[in-house]
Design a protein around this motif. Structure first.
Motif, PDB file in Angstrom:
ATOM      1  N   ASN A 298     -27.544 -16.057   1.470  1.00 46.78           N
ATOM      2  CA  ASN A 298     -26.428 -15.170   0.999  1.00 46.78           C
ATOM      3  C   ASN A 298     -27.393 -14.318   1.461  1.00 46.78           C
ATOM      4  O   ASN A 298     -28.662 -14.046   1.347  1.00 46.78           O
ATOM      5  N   HIS A 299     -27.119 -12.633   2.330  1.00 46.08           N
ATOM      6  CA  HIS A 299     -27.687 -11.990   2.664  1.00 46.08           C
ATOM      7  C   HIS A 299     -27.527 -10.521   2.554  1.00 46.08           C
ATOM      8  O   HIS A 299     -25.940 -10.380   2.766  1.00 46.08           O
ATOM      9  N   SER A 300     -27.975  -9.207   2.066  1.00 44.50           N
ATOM     10  CA  SER A 300     -26.933  -8.101   2.158  1.00 44.50           C
ATOM     11  C   SER A 300     -28.076  -7.301   3.067  1.00 44.50           C
ATOM     12  O   SER A 300     -29.769  -6.719   3.617  1.00 44.50           O
ATOM     13  N   ASP A 305     -23.956  -3.157   9.844  1.00 42.82           N
ATOM     14  CA  ASP A 305     -22.887  -3.722   9.579  1.00 42.82           C
ATOM     15  C   ASP A 305     -22.831  -4.944  11.087  1.00 42.82           C
ATOM     16  O   ASP A 305     -23.674  -4.643  11.883  1.00 42.82           O
ATOM     17  N   GLU A 306     -22.066  -5.716  10.673  1.00 41.49           N
ATOM     18  CA  GLU A 306     -21.865  -7.403  11.449  1.00 41.49           C
ATOM     19  C   GLU A 306     -20.377  -7.713  11.586  1.00 41.49           C
ATOM     20  O   GLU A 306     -20.263  -8.014  11.286  1.00 41.49           O
ATOM     21  N   VAL A 307     -21.444  -8.190  13.192  1.00 37.30           N
ATOM     22  CA  VAL A 307     -19.122  -8.397  14.394  1.00 37.30           C
ATOM     23  C   VAL A 307     -19.739 -10.162  14.703  1.00 37.30           C
ATOM     24  O   VAL A 307     -21.475  -9.664  14.690  1.00 37.30           O
ATOM     25  N   PRO A 334     -22.948  -8.097  -0.132  1.00 40.32           N
ATOM     26  CA  PRO A 334     -23.877  -9.290   0.421  1.00 40.32           C
ATOM     27  C   PRO A 334     -23.180 -10.029   0.844  1.00 40.32           C
ATOM     28  O   PRO A 334     -21.613 -10.469   1.034  1.00 40.32           O
ATOM     29  N   HIS A 335     -23.498 -11.033   2.563  1.00 39.85           N
ATOM     30  CA  HIS A 335     -22.158 -11.469   2.687  1.00 39.85           C
ATOM     31  C   HIS A 335     -22.733 -13.688   2.595  1.00 39.85           C
ATOM     32  O   HIS A 335     -24.193 -13.199   2.469  1.00 39.85           O
ATOM     33  N   GLY A 336     -22.233 -14.403   2.926  1.00 42.51           N
ATOM     34  CA  GLY A 336     -22.952 -15.689   2.951  1.00 42.51           C
ATOM     35  C   GLY A 336     -22.078 -16.520   3.250  1.00 42.51           C
ATOM     36  O   GLY A 336     -20.320 -16.700   2.882  1.00 42.51           O
TER      37      GLY A 336
HETATM   38 FE   LIG Z   1     -24.764 -12.160   8.323  1.00 39.36          FE
END
Ligand SMILES: [Fe+2]
Length: 388
Positions: A298-300, A305-307, A334-336
């Motif tokens: 998981n990362h913040s 912004d990540e596309v 966060p996303h993961g």
């Molecule tokens: Fe990512």
């Protein structure tokens, strides 16, 4: 941009007399970025470069953005994206900010006019289709997996050799170039770079047209489109040299950097622009530590912004994502991997995924067109199971 290149005939010394067989002068044009402080090329034209028989305003080309709404992860389905028209007219921006816009284009026709973007660099990633990029610097054949890097001010046209094509298009107000950390002080790509000069294709065949007639060039600048009707062919260059020219790099020539434990996103970086990066996820061996977890942590992505545009293969950390989808993981949460994906990745030895990622350092807006493609259930894909 990556190295000095020349094509066709040029005089031994710059800014000296260079004559046609009939004794008249070729017309010299210096194209230099940043007030001639940046990279430049010198072109020799058959006709006077400023010459345009007619000029017409084609109106504004601004993108209509929608309200972002509450902060959440987003995904957009582009598999059935509308197709038709030529590559430039078929292009629709889905995400963008002041630094960069991201678009999809699914053309069914070649361009019957020439185009020049005077306010942006463009990178056309060829997901499907093949053809030829014709420019005043020469022609470049393109195919699946090719990133076509087209500098400011280049006059170009895309000819399709396939019934249709699909492009992921990055348009930026800044130069798009190989990452600085992979180049030495002379610009040469270093040994730890994931690609080198041999992987970069510069124009190899110069088209020199001397015919008269009516030729249309559409020019984008000041967020407007202008039509110039020339009384001569725009590809009239007899020779040029310098560092400024269009070039192609294939995602299939990107050599992945792997390790014993999970490598961070920068190892996938392919290009840099002002306030954004472009990365390539390519088929590769996974981490080889005996206790390694191939799925990402998981990362913040603070301040970023990540596309991701999912091209091919099975993207193992994502549920609810299909080929041609675009995900947006905005800064602020966060996303993961979704539930179960981390465990499922353990023991896997390789991935065949192919994807293009763009990380922007300022928030992206969502266009009205993108809202029509949204997969609203995406944010809930992390809710399965008991949350542990
Ligand atoms: Fe990512």
């Amino acid at each position: 941009m990556p190295f000095y290149h020349k094509l066709g005939d040029i005089p031994h010394k710059r800014h000296t007399q260079f004559r046609k067989p009939d004794g008249s002068l070729y017309r010299e044009e210096v194209m230099g970025l940043e007030g001639f402080h940046g990279i430049e090329s010198i072109l020799y034209h058959h006709f006077l470069p400023p010459r345009a028989a007619r000029v017409e305003d084609l109106g504004p080309v601004c993108v209509e953005y929608a309200d972002f709404g509450p902060l959440r992860h987003r995904a957009f389905k582009t598999a059935a994206f509308p197709r038709g028209g030529d590559p430039v007219s078929a292009r629709r921006v889905l995400l963008g900010n002041h630094d960069v816009t991201l678009a999809i284009s699914r053309p069914t026709h070649s361009m019957d006019y020439f185009y020049r973007n005077a306010q942006a660099y463009e990178v056309w990633f060829t997901h499907e289709g093949r053809g030829t990029l014709r420019t005043q610097f020469g022609s470049l054949p393109f195919q699946l997996g090719d990133y076509m890097v087209i500098p400011f001010g280049t006059t170009w046209q895309l000819q399709l050799d396939s019934p249709e094509a699909r492009f992921f298009v990055i348009e930026a107000a800044s130069q798009i170039e190989p990452p600085k950390r992979y180049r030495n002080e002379w610009g040469q790509l270093l040994e730890h770079a994931p690609y080198c000069e041999r992987d970069i294709r510069a124009p190899q065949s110069l088209e020199t047209h001397t015919e008269r007639g009516e030729f249309e060039v559409r020019i984008k600048v000041r967020d407007r489109l202008t039509r110039h009707i020339l009384d001569h062919h725009p590809l009239d260059v007899v020779g040029w040299d310098g560092y400024l020219y269009p070039w192609i790099f294939s995602i299939h020539d990107f050599e992945p950097i792997t390790g014993r434990v999970h490598q961070p996103p920068p190892v996938h970086q392919t290009f840099q622009g002002h306030n954004f990066v472009v990365c390539s996820f390519v088929p590769r061996l996974f981490d080889y530590h005996p206790q390694g977890i191939p799925a990402p942590y998981n990362h913040s992505n603070v301040n970023s912004d990540e596309v991701i545009y999912y091209c091919d293969g099975n993207f193992m950390s994502r549920k609810g994502i299909d080929q041609y989808d675009i995900s947006l993981h905005p800064s602020g949460l966060p996303h993961g991997p979704q539930p179960g994906a981390t465990e499922a990745s353990i023991g896997k030895e390789r991935t065949d995924e192919l994807a293009v990622m763009v990380d922007t350092f300022h928030p992206l807006n969502i266009s009205v067109q993108a809202l029509e493609l949204e997969k609203p259930e995406y944010m809930d894909s992390w809710l399965e199971g008991d949350g542990l």
